[in-house]
Design a protein around this motif. Structure first.
Motif, mmCIF file in Angstrom:
data_model
loop_
_atom_site.group_PDB
_atom_site.id
_atom_site.type_symbol
_atom_site.label_atom_id
_atom_site.label_comp_id
_atom_site.label_asym_id
_atom_site.label_seq_id
_atom_site.Cartn_x
_atom_site.Cartn_y
_atom_site.Cartn_z
ATOM 1 N N ILE A 198 -22.949 -27.913 49.209
ATOM 2 C CA ILE A 198 -21.646 -27.257 49.026
ATOM 3 C C ILE A 198 -20.514 -28.281 49.123
ATOM 4 C CG2 ILE A 198 -20.023 -25.618 50.068
ATOM 5 C CD1 ILE A 198 -22.488 -23.961 50.919
ATOM 6 N N LEU A 199 -20.649 -29.212 50.049
ATOM 7 C CA LEU A 199 -19.612 -30.238 50.215
ATOM 8 C C LEU A 199 -19.677 -31.271 49.092
ATOM 9 C CD1 LEU A 199 -19.794 -30.839 54.090
ATOM 10 C CD2 LEU A 199 -18.278 -29.310 52.812
ATOM 11 N N LYS A 200 -20.884 -31.659 48.722
ATOM 12 C CA LYS A 200 -21.044 -32.686 47.687
ATOM 13 C C LYS A 200 -20.427 -32.264 46.357
ATOM 14 C CE LYS A 200 -25.020 -35.606 48.846
ATOM 15 N NZ LYS A 200 -26.405 -35.988 48.451
ATOM 16 N N ILE A 201 -20.683 -31.018 45.953
ATOM 17 C CA ILE A 201 -20.214 -30.587 44.636
ATOM 18 C C ILE A 201 -18.690 -30.518 44.573
ATOM 19 C CG2 ILE A 201 -20.148 -28.071 44.988
ATOM 20 C CD1 ILE A 201 -21.620 -27.897 42.234
ATOM 21 N N GLN A 202 -18.055 -30.478 45.762
ATOM 22 C CA GLN A 202 -16.587 -30.457 45.814
ATOM 23 C C GLN A 202 -16.001 -31.833 46.137
ATOM 24 O OE1 GLN A 202 -14.924 -26.636 47.653
ATOM 25 N NE2 GLN A 202 -16.999 -26.710 48.539
ATOM 26 N N SER A 203 -16.873 -32.835 46.189
ATOM 27 C CA SER A 203 -16.456 -34.206 46.527
ATOM 28 C C SER A 203 -15.798 -34.286 47.902
ATOM 29 C CB SER A 203 -15.499 -34.768 45.456
ATOM 30 O OG SER A 203 -16.162 -34.880 44.214
ATOM 31 N N ILE B 197 -14.621 -21.882 47.043
ATOM 32 C CA ILE B 197 -15.039 -22.210 45.670
ATOM 33 C C ILE B 197 -15.985 -21.153 45.108
ATOM 34 C CG2 ILE B 197 -17.048 -23.604 46.343
ATOM 35 C CD1 ILE B 197 -16.281 -25.536 44.069
ATOM 36 N N PHE B 198 -16.673 -20.417 45.990
ATOM 37 C CA PHE B 198 -17.602 -19.382 45.531
ATOM 38 C C PHE B 198 -16.878 -18.199 44.892
ATOM 39 C CE2 PHE B 198 -21.067 -20.708 48.764
ATOM 40 C CZ PHE B 198 -21.502 -21.684 47.881
ATOM 41 N N GLN B 199 -15.586 -18.130 45.051
ATOM 42 C CA GLN B 199 -14.806 -17.059 44.437
ATOM 43 C C GLN B 199 -14.573 -17.321 42.947
ATOM 44 O OE1 GLN B 199 -11.208 -16.797 46.738
ATOM 45 N NE2 GLN B 199 -12.298 -16.470 48.676
ATOM 46 N N LEU B 200 -14.883 -18.541 42.535
ATOM 47 C CA LEU B 200 -14.668 -18.922 41.142
ATOM 48 C C LEU B 200 -15.966 -18.793 40.351
ATOM 49 C CD1 LEU B 200 -12.563 -22.159 41.798
ATOM 50 C CD2 LEU B 200 -11.713 -19.834 41.402
ATOM 51 N N ASN B 201 -15.830 -18.497 39.093
ATOM 52 C CA ASN B 201 -16.998 -18.361 38.212
ATOM 53 C C ASN B 201 -17.224 -19.694 37.501
ATOM 54 O OD1 ASN B 201 -19.120 -17.364 36.749
ATOM 55 N ND2 ASN B 201 -17.846 -16.253 35.267
ATOM 56 N N ILE B 202 -17.960 -20.574 38.178
ATOM 57 C CA ILE B 202 -18.195 -21.921 37.656
ATOM 58 C C ILE B 202 -19.691 -22.097 37.419
ATOM 59 C CG2 ILE B 202 -17.944 -24.390 38.129
ATOM 60 C CD1 ILE B 202 -15.657 -23.688 40.019
ATOM 61 N N GLU C 215 -21.581 -24.639 37.139
ATOM 62 C CA GLU C 215 -22.231 -25.669 37.960
ATOM 63 C C GLU C 215 -22.598 -25.166 39.363
ATOM 64 O OE1 GLU C 215 -19.596 -26.012 36.150
ATOM 65 O OE2 GLU C 215 -19.646 -27.877 34.993
ATOM 66 N N LEU C 216 -22.031 -24.033 39.757
ATOM 67 C CA LEU C 216 -22.290 -23.508 41.097
ATOM 68 C C LEU C 216 -23.462 -22.536 41.156
ATOM 69 C CD1 LEU C 216 -18.674 -22.744 42.399
ATOM 70 C CD2 LEU C 216 -20.162 -24.621 43.085
ATOM 71 N N ILE D 274 -26.371 -23.403 43.571
ATOM 72 C CA ILE D 274 -25.926 -23.391 44.967
ATOM 73 C C ILE D 274 -25.654 -21.965 45.419
ATOM 74 C CG2 ILE D 274 -24.104 -24.152 46.553
ATOM 75 C CD1 ILE D 274 -23.810 -26.661 44.897
ATOM 76 N N LYS D 275 -25.063 -21.154 44.529
ATOM 77 C CA LYS D 275 -24.795 -19.758 44.871
ATOM 78 C C LYS D 275 -26.091 -18.998 45.144
ATOM 79 C CE LYS D 275 -20.340 -18.597 42.761
ATOM 80 N NZ LYS D 275 -19.657 -17.750 41.754
ATOM 81 N N GLU D 276 -27.115 -19.272 44.365
ATOM 82 C CA GLU D 276 -28.389 -18.577 44.551
ATOM 83 C C GLU D 276 -28.981 -18.865 45.927
ATOM 84 O OE1 GLU D 276 -31.030 -19.555 41.408
ATOM 85 O OE2 GLU D 276 -29.807 -18.624 39.839
ATOM 86 N N ARG D 277 -28.799 -20.101 46.410
ATOM 87 C CA ARG D 277 -29.361 -20.471 47.710
ATOM 88 C C ARG D 277 -28.477 -20.035 48.873
ATOM 89 N NH1 ARG D 277 -30.343 -25.491 45.110
ATOM 90 N NH2 ARG D 277 -28.635 -26.430 46.311
ATOM 91 N N SER D 278 -27.171 -20.021 48.646
ATOM 92 C CA SER D 278 -26.240 -19.811 49.756
ATOM 93 C C SER D 278 -25.638 -18.419 49.806
ATOM 94 C CB SER D 278 -25.094 -20.844 49.669
ATOM 95 O OG SER D 278 -25.600 -22.154 49.664
#
Length: 209
Positions: free
Chosen positions: A40-45, A61-66, A68-69, A72-76
């Protein structure tokens, strides 16, 4: 001790934690809260301790429809029937823990710096108020400068002063005497006699055995 400090073992964070960045930072996060939060931290630099403590909410960031996430969303997160995502409580708690422990470490270091400054100010004030301490400080400073310049100034006087200053804060049964002072004491007793020796010993506390 602050009540919050009792809830966390701050020793898990090294004193130089605020210099951590890149792999060193992520390894620390991995050890403390696991790989999902690392991702989660890495993808946001967010790749350093300083960057992390300046981040208000790493989960926003999970509130956004991106796209690339998605992994990560599936796991978290849990995906609801309406398509929304809810962050798993373990992820939220992990980030709360990481945030709390780092901020507490920051507060601890700031308090330590303030404490050290207060001690330095008290010592400075104490030295300036006491002519003897001021003179001793100047004398020791001169000795150190001469030693730094390769001049050996180790004399009986310096041994005697060291002996006295080391003994004064202690109880009398814990007084200790270096070899130079012991030899001087023997010579003084032989040459000056018992009365002279006792007179000096009683009036210069901590100087002679």
């Amino acid at each position: 001790m602050n009540e919050n400090n009792r809830l966390y073992d701050l020793s898990v964070l090294p004193d130089d934690v605020f210099t951590y960045c890149g792999d060193k930072f992520f390894q620390l996060v991995l050890t403390l809260v696991g790989s999902d939060i690392v991702e989660i931290l890495k993808i946001q630099s967010i790749n350093s301790t300083q960057s992390f403590i300046n981040t208000k909410n790493a989960l926003s960031i999970f509130q956004l429809n991106i796209p690339e996430l998605s992994l990560i969303k599936e796991r978290s997160c849990f995906k609801l029937s309406n398509g929304d995502f809810v962050t798993k409580i373990g992820i939220e708690n992990g980030l709360k823990y990481l945030t709390s422990i780092i901020k507490l470490k920051q507060n601890e270091q700031q308090a330590r710096m303030v404490g050290n400054t207060n001690i330095e100010n008290r010592l400075y004030d104490l030295i300036n108020r006491n002519p003897l301490l001021k003179s001793l400080f100047s004398w020791y400073d001169q000795q150190q400068q001469e030693e730094a310049n390769g001049i050996d100034q180790r004399t009986f006087l310096s041994s005697l002063i060291d002996n006295i200053t080391n003994n004064l804060p202690k109880s009398k049964n814990q007084y200790r005497y270096n070899d130079c002072v012991k030899r001087f004491a023997v010579c003084l007793y032989i040459l000056g006699g018992k009365l002279t020796y006792e007179f000096i010993r009683l009036n210069i506390v901590g100087a002679l055995p």
